[in-house]
Write a protein that holds these residues in place. Structure first.
Motif, PDB file in Angstrom:
ATOM      1  N   THR A 134       0.798  -1.225   0.000  1.00 34.93           N
ATOM      2  CA  THR A 134       0.000   0.000   0.000  1.00 34.93           C
ATOM      3  C   THR A 134       0.831   1.274   0.000  1.00 34.93           C
ATOM      4  N   THR A 158      -6.296  -4.696  -4.467  1.00 34.02           N
ATOM      5  CA  THR A 158      -6.931  -3.434  -4.837  1.00 34.02           C
ATOM      6  C   THR A 158      -7.725  -2.869  -3.668  1.00 34.02           C
ATOM      7  N   CYS A 200      -5.295  -1.465  -1.044  1.00 36.80           N
ATOM      8  CA  CYS A 200      -4.672  -0.204  -1.477  1.00 36.80           C
ATOM      9  C   CYS A 200      -5.668   0.953  -1.414  1.00 36.80           C
ATOM     10  N   GLN A 201      -6.931   0.714  -1.862  1.00 35.75           N
ATOM     11  CA  GLN A 201      -7.934   1.771  -1.821  1.00 35.75           C
ATOM     12  C   GLN A 201      -8.274   2.152  -0.380  1.00 35.75           C
ATOM     13  N   THR A 202      -8.357   1.137   0.503  1.00 33.18           N
ATOM     14  CA  THR A 202      -8.640   1.414   1.906  1.00 33.18           C
ATOM     15  C   THR A 202      -7.538   2.285   2.506  1.00 33.18           C
ATOM     16  N   LYS A 235      -5.522   4.311   0.965  1.00 32.25           N
ATOM     17  CA  LYS A 235      -5.582   5.650   0.358  1.00 32.25           C
ATOM     18  C   LYS A 235      -6.694   6.481   0.999  1.00 32.25           C
ATOM     19  N   ARG A 236      -7.844   5.869   1.200  1.00 35.09           N
ATOM     20  CA  ARG A 236      -8.970   6.608   1.778  1.00 35.09           C
ATOM     21  C   ARG A 236      -8.699   6.996   3.228  1.00 35.09           C
ATOM     22  N   ILE A 243     -15.857   0.063  -4.013  1.00 39.52           N
ATOM     23  CA  ILE A 243     -14.498   0.004  -4.565  1.00 39.52           C
ATOM     24  C   ILE A 243     -14.553  -0.740  -5.896  1.00 39.52           C
ATOM     25  N   GLU A 244     -13.986  -0.141  -6.925  1.00 38.55           N
ATOM     26  CA  GLU A 244     -13.959  -0.786  -8.241  1.00 38.55           C
ATOM     27  C   GLU A 244     -12.745  -1.707  -8.329  1.00 38.55           C
ATOM     28  N   TYR A 270     -17.835  -3.682  -8.832  1.00 38.16           N
ATOM     29  CA  TYR A 270     -17.662  -2.979  -7.567  1.00 38.16           C
ATOM     30  C   TYR A 270     -17.949  -3.909  -6.387  1.00 38.16           C
TER      31      TYR A 270
END
Length: 615
Positions: free
Chosen positions: A447, A497, A500-502, A504-505, A552-553, A559
């Motif tokens: 991440t 994915t 990584c999105q978690t 970032k958010r 999340i896509e 999603y």
């Protein structure tokens, strides 16, 4: 004359020998380092690939075992048929890497017509093996009936409650699907990745030099080096040789896939890894030839002009010594300083700091320092040391003519009361390597956020700051809800994915002086500096939870959603970091047991008295 000639010849031979030996040793070490780097890269890629393929095979094996277990538990043939039909549909949706999932009855007949005819697999080796085995069996590479493409077959025998052979369930994994996965991996411009069975028959192969080629599929076309390595019995290994299929020399690493008769191979082209080294060989060879040519020409001139006199012979020896000194100081900067002005600087100093030869002579030494403060500080410390014991050494940042900042190992020696001699070595690349290594050790490789080690360091710093300023901090422990289902259903790439999105958010939802870290798996931690009790910390983490819950896509148009359970501990500067993390972890697990998707906070008033206020 003869003595002088012998001395000059010996000197030239000695200089040539030393120079060639030094350059050869340097080039050898450089090549070994490049080969080692390539070998490590190939080995890491092979190990990662073997783990990934092993996970896929394990998922298929679990699915086939599930069907076999449910069939063996059925009481009638009608019930078994219904189970097979249902499980084929359900498991087939879960196994994205499988092109076909089919059932063959005890006679070998497949229920689905392929190309207008009923397929009979009773003569295939995997049918015969599965009929007598209690585990999943692998086929060698075969051509699938419906797609006419190469594949491997994974089969599991089905038995009734009485142990009678009922048929088999089998999955086909096409080579094209494996090649597509291989094509996404970083293997350089001429690299190659292959999967072979234990019998070394080729299952799938992707090469950058000949992408999507089907050459060699189903065949055992391998190099003698690979056979020699496998004969040692090691689970992993590497070798350098031209690949048998395309004759491109590669540094190839292999890794057996644990629990399955498969071998993953990754090859990186030596031309690509050694390109810079070969260019360096040419430059070094040219430099050696130039130095040897200059040395030989100068020696010949010296021999002609100094042949008749003893003074000439002594001067020849002196020139040879000067040549030796010139070679020895070619990479080490040297300058003589008189009253903080550069009286003389050698070519290495000019090269290190980006000046033309002689351009530094007469300039103040301040031009080489970053600031007046640095110049004054080094002057006071350095010249005080020179007066006391005659020597001084320090590592510091200085600047080139262009303004670029570099690290220098600076050492000085007193020559007289007003003069000193300084030596400089460029250590900028070493310092940068140390910094890169430190950055890698303190961040999460997936991440990019902080890892557990950096989180612990920041937590200790936050506690020290809280003690000084008498404010509160919060440690928040978070576990993602629903992540395992997404990982199992859509694969590790989708799971990565989500992680990584978690991350970032979370990083975007907190303040700049807060810290977000991944502790491992799907567990995260957040350090909130200077909070207003449990209410303030809960408000921040509620904002984080809302961000996490957004879709999340994981693929174009696909999603997923996750939730999180969060435990918060608010403490003061006298709190122990281990206690804060432990209590936050306990609060998170309490949320898990109480229904998930919630936040629970506790404020530790006094660690020594162990009194708490739960909110």
């Amino acid at each position: 004359m003869l003595r002088l000639a012998s001395l000059l010849v010996f000197s030239n031979v000695a200089v040539a020998s030393i120079l060639i030996f030094g350059v050869s040793l340097s080039l050898k070490n450089s090549r070994n380092a490049d080969i080692y780097e390539a070998q490590q890269a190939a080995a890491n890629l092979a190990n990662s690939l073997s783990i990934e393929i092993g996970a896929q095979m394990h998922l298929i094996e679990n699915s086939l075992s599930t069907i076999a277990f449910r069939v063996s538990d059925a009481n009638s043939e009608d019930e078994r048929n219904k189970i097979v039909t249902k499980e084929l549909a359900e498991q087939g949706m879960l196994l994205s890497q499988v092109s076909n999932l089919r059932f063959a009855d005890a006679s070998g007949a497949v229920g689905i017509k392929i190309n207008g005819k009923t397929t009979d697999v009773s003569e295939f080796s995997h049918f015969i093996s599965a009929a007598h085995a209690e585990r999943m069996v692998f086929s060698e590479p075969v051509v699938c009936d419906d797609s006419n493409e190469w594949c491997i077959v994974l089969a599991r025998g089905l038995r009734t409650k009485n142990g009678d052979f009922y048929g088999l369930i089998y999955a086909e994994v096409e080579s094209d699907a494996l090649m597509t996965r291989f094509s996404r991996l970083d293997m350089g411009a001429a690299g190659a990745i292959a999967l072979r069975t234990s019998a070394l028959n080729l299952v799938a192969r992707f090469s950058r030099s000949d992408p999507w080629s089907k050459k060699g599929l189903g065949e055992k076309i391998v190099s003698d080096e690979l056979l020699d390595q496998l004969a040692k019995g090691d689970e992993r290994g590497w070798y350098i040789t031209p690949t048998a299929l395309d004759h491109i020399e590669r540094i190839t690493a292999y890794s057996r896939i644990e629990g399955y008769p498969l071998i993953a191979l990754t090859g990186l082209a030596t031309d690509e890894f050694l390109k810079n080294w070969r260019a360096e060989v040419f430059r070094q060879a040219l430099l050696v030839l130039m130095v040897l040519g200059i040395t030989a020409a100068y020696s010949y001139y010296l021999f002609r002009t100094q042949r008749a006199e003893r003074k000439a012979r002594l001067e020849a020896v002196s020139v040879v010594q000067q040549q030796s000194l010139m070679l020895e100081n070619n990479l080490v900067g040297m300058m003589k300083v008189r009253e903080r002005k550069i009286a003389w600087a050698n070519m290495a100093t000019s090269r290190i700091f980006g000046y033309e030869s002689g351009q530094l002579d007469g300039r103040p030494s301040r031009h080489l320092y970053l600031s007046d403060e640095d110049h004054q500080r080094i002057g006071m410390a350095g010249y005080a040391a020179l007066r006391n014991d005659g020597r001084y050494s320090v590592q510091l940042q200085m600047q080139r003519k262009s303004g670029e900042v570099i690290w220098i190992d600076l050492s000085g020696a007193a020559v007289s009361e007003k003069e000193s001699l300084w030596m400089m070595v460029d250590i900028d690349s070493i310092k940068r390597s140390e910094k890169n290594a430190q950055d890698l050790a303190l961040s999460d490789s997936l991440t990019g956020i902080a890892n557990r080690r950096l989180f612990d360091l920041r937590l200790e710093g936050a506690l020290s700051n809280a003690r000084r300023n008498n404010h509160l901090i919060a440690v928040c422990y978070m576990d993602l809800d629903g992540f395992k289902k997404i990982n199992d259903a859509y694969g590790h790439d989708a799971g990565d994915t989500v992680l990584c999105q978690t991350a970032k958010r979370l990083a975007e939802a907190v303040r700049g002086n807060d810290v977000v870290a991944r502790l491992g798996g799907d567990e995260f931690a957040v350090l909130l500096n200077s909070v207003e009790g449990t209410a303030g910390a809960t408000l921040v983490m509620q904002r984080c939870l809302e961000q996490i819950r957004e879709s999340i896509e994981i693929a174009p148009g696909k999603y997923v959603q996750i939730d999180a359970s969060i435990g918060i501990v608010v403490g003061s500067g006298d709190s122990a970091p281990q206690d804060l993390l432990r209590r936050a972890d306990e609060m998170m697990y309490a949320v898990k047991k109480g229904g998930k998707g919630r936040i629970q906070a506790v404020a530790i008033k006094s660690v020594s008295k162990n009194t708490e206020e739960v909110k």
